[in-house]
Design a protein around this motif. Structure first.
Motif, PDB file in Angstrom:
ATOM      1  N   ILE A   8     -25.199  22.116  11.473  1.00 28.97           N
ATOM      2  CA  ILE A   8     -23.987  21.569  10.618  1.00 28.97           C
ATOM      3  C   ILE A   8     -24.807  21.720   8.916  1.00 28.97           C
ATOM      4  N   SER A   9     -24.001  21.947   8.119  1.00 32.08           N
ATOM      5  CA  SER A   9     -24.457  21.904   6.657  1.00 32.08           C
ATOM      6  C   SER A   9     -24.525  20.672   6.162  1.00 32.08           C
ATOM      7  N   ILE A  10     -25.426  20.335   5.311  1.00 29.98           N
ATOM      8  CA  ILE A  10     -25.490  19.107   4.676  1.00 29.98           C
ATOM      9  C   ILE A  10     -26.074  18.969   3.253  1.00 29.98           C
ATOM     10  N   SER A  11     -25.708  18.012   2.433  1.00 27.69           N
ATOM     11  CA  SER A  11     -26.004  18.223   1.106  1.00 27.69           C
ATOM     12  C   SER A  11     -27.590  17.547   0.794  1.00 27.69           C
ATOM     13  N   GLY A  75     -15.295  16.561  18.087  1.00 24.28           N
ATOM     14  CA  GLY A  75     -14.273  15.546  17.892  1.00 24.28           C
ATOM     15  C   GLY A  75     -12.781  15.713  17.796  1.00 24.28           C
ATOM     16  N   ARG A  76     -11.993  14.550  17.813  1.00 28.66           N
ATOM     17  CA  ARG A  76     -10.650  14.831  17.250  1.00 28.66           C
ATOM     18  C   ARG A  76     -10.431  15.355  15.844  1.00 28.66           C
ATOM     19  N   LYS A  77     -11.140  14.698  15.054  1.00 27.90           N
ATOM     20  CA  LYS A  77     -11.131  14.952  13.752  1.00 27.90           C
ATOM     21  C   LYS A  77     -11.601  16.511  13.362  1.00 27.90           C
ATOM     22  N   MET A  78     -12.290  17.125  14.065  1.00 25.80           N
ATOM     23  CA  MET A  78     -12.790  18.352  13.815  1.00 25.80           C
ATOM     24  C   MET A  78     -11.670  19.574  14.285  1.00 25.80           C
ATOM     25  N   PHE A  79     -10.864  18.848  15.680  1.00 19.46           N
ATOM     26  CA  PHE A  79      -9.889  19.633  16.157  1.00 19.46           C
ATOM     27  C   PHE A  79      -8.486  19.493  15.252  1.00 19.46           C
ATOM     28  N   GLY A  80      -8.484  18.423  14.610  1.00 23.06           N
ATOM     29  CA  GLY A  80      -7.486  18.309  13.790  1.00 23.06           C
ATOM     30  C   GLY A  80      -6.137  17.827  14.370  1.00 23.06           C
ATOM     31  N   GLY A  81      -5.044  17.872  13.279  1.00 25.11           N
ATOM     32  CA  GLY A  81      -3.701  17.505  14.056  1.00 25.11           C
ATOM     33  C   GLY A  81      -3.421  15.958  13.732  1.00 25.11           C
ATOM     34  N   GLY A  82      -4.177  15.204  12.829  1.00 25.87           N
ATOM     35  CA  GLY A  82      -4.025  13.789  12.553  1.00 25.87           C
ATOM     36  C   GLY A  82      -4.396  12.838  13.572  1.00 25.87           C
ATOM     37  N   ALA A  83      -4.401  11.544  13.446  1.00 27.98           N
ATOM     38  CA  ALA A  83      -4.745  10.628  14.403  1.00 27.98           C
ATOM     39  C   ALA A  83      -3.280  10.094  15.219  1.00 27.98           C
ATOM     40  N   GLY A  84      -3.837   9.335  16.241  1.00 29.09           N
ATOM     41  CA  GLY A  84      -2.656   8.938  16.904  1.00 29.09           C
ATOM     42  C   GLY A  84      -2.337   9.545  18.059  1.00 29.09           C
ATOM     43  N   PRO A  85      -1.057   9.648  18.728  1.00 28.57           N
ATOM     44  CA  PRO A  85      -0.656  10.378  19.682  1.00 28.57           C
ATOM     45  C   PRO A  85      -0.351  11.851  19.518  1.00 28.57           C
ATOM     46  N   GLY A 150     -19.048  19.358  16.095  1.00 26.57           N
ATOM     47  CA  GLY A 150     -18.779  18.425  15.059  1.00 26.57           C
ATOM     48  C   GLY A 150     -17.853  17.606  15.380  1.00 26.57           C
ATOM     49  N   GLY A 151     -17.120  16.894  14.538  1.00 29.57           N
ATOM     50  CA  GLY A 151     -17.958  16.477  13.126  1.00 29.57           C
ATOM     51  C   GLY A 151     -19.119  15.637  13.257  1.00 29.57           C
ATOM     52  N   ALA A 152     -19.391  15.033  12.014  1.00 31.18           N
ATOM     53  CA  ALA A 152     -20.586  14.012  11.987  1.00 31.18           C
ATOM     54  C   ALA A 152     -20.571  13.063  12.953  1.00 31.18           C
TER      55      ALA A 152
END
Length: 213
Positions: A8-11, A75-85, A150-152
């Motif tokens: 992963i890239s990191i600052s 994770g769900r956030k990395m795959f995307g599509g928003g939260a919830g169902p 990822g994500g983090a």
């Protein structure tokens, strides 16, 4: 023996995403600056089905990090599509032919049937936790490695659970000031640097991970 590894890239101040993450801006304000180094590399462009790019030390690191991977976890956030169902029309950020070309296991709280894409990528949605995802990913990978994409939050979970064997950090000379940190709440693992590759744009440090106790 196969490994569980992540990159992963990191600052320089420890953030892997900027502040104010949203569906429209999933890596937060300024977060794209962490990834600019990779876009010109020939290895990354080939993985995305693009032409052009340059062969340099950064490109060699991208190629190295993709070798011997048999399955991914994200994770769900990395795959995307928003939260919830699930919105069933959402198939990820990558179009019909994602760059993975192998099984991908997505951590989520919401069930969904496996999503078979072009090029050998199948997204399988796991609702019973990281341990189950890792077990299924290991089975799919066989003798090859499992990459935690990822994500983090997902990387932190496996690191805190003592399941991550290797972490390749791409340290970008950027200060984000705030956002999402990678290494909060992961306990006290021992990170032994085993390789360093430097370029004008980024310093890559590969760590072997051991766990106390």
């Amino acid at each position: 023996m196969s490994l569980v590894r992540s990159q992963i890239s990191i600052s320089l101040d420890g953030f892997v995403a900027g502040p104010n993450q949203s569906f429209e801006n999933p890596i937060g304000e300024g977060g794209m600056r962490l990834h600019e180094w990779v876009f010109e590399t020939i290895s990354w462009r080939e993985q995305q089905g693009l032409e052009g790019g340059v062969r340099n030390p950064d490109s060699d690191v991208v190629e190295e990090a993709s070798k011997n991977v048999g399955a991914h976890i994200m994770g769900r956030k990395m795959f995307g599509g928003g939260a919830g169902p699930w919105d069933r029309t959402w198939k990820g950020w990558w179009g019909d032919d994602p760059p993975f070309h192998r099984p991908v296991f997505v951590l989520t709280h919401h069930p969904r049937e496996p999503l078979i894409m072009q090029g050998g990528t199948t997204f399988t949605f796991i609702t019973d936790g990281p341990e189950s995802a890792l077990k299924q990913a290991r089975s799919a990978a066989g003798e090859k490695d499992v990459a935690i994409a990822g994500g983090a939050s997902t990387i932190r979970q496996y690191l805190a659970a003592g399941k991550l064997d290797e972490l390749y950090l791409h340290m970008v000379p950027v200060l984000l000031g705030s956002g999402e940190r990678l290494l909060d709440g992961v306990g006290d693992p021992v990170l032994e640097p085993v390789k360093v590759v430097a370029s004008p744009a980024v310093t890559h440090v590969k760590y072997r991970i051991a766990y106390r106790g």
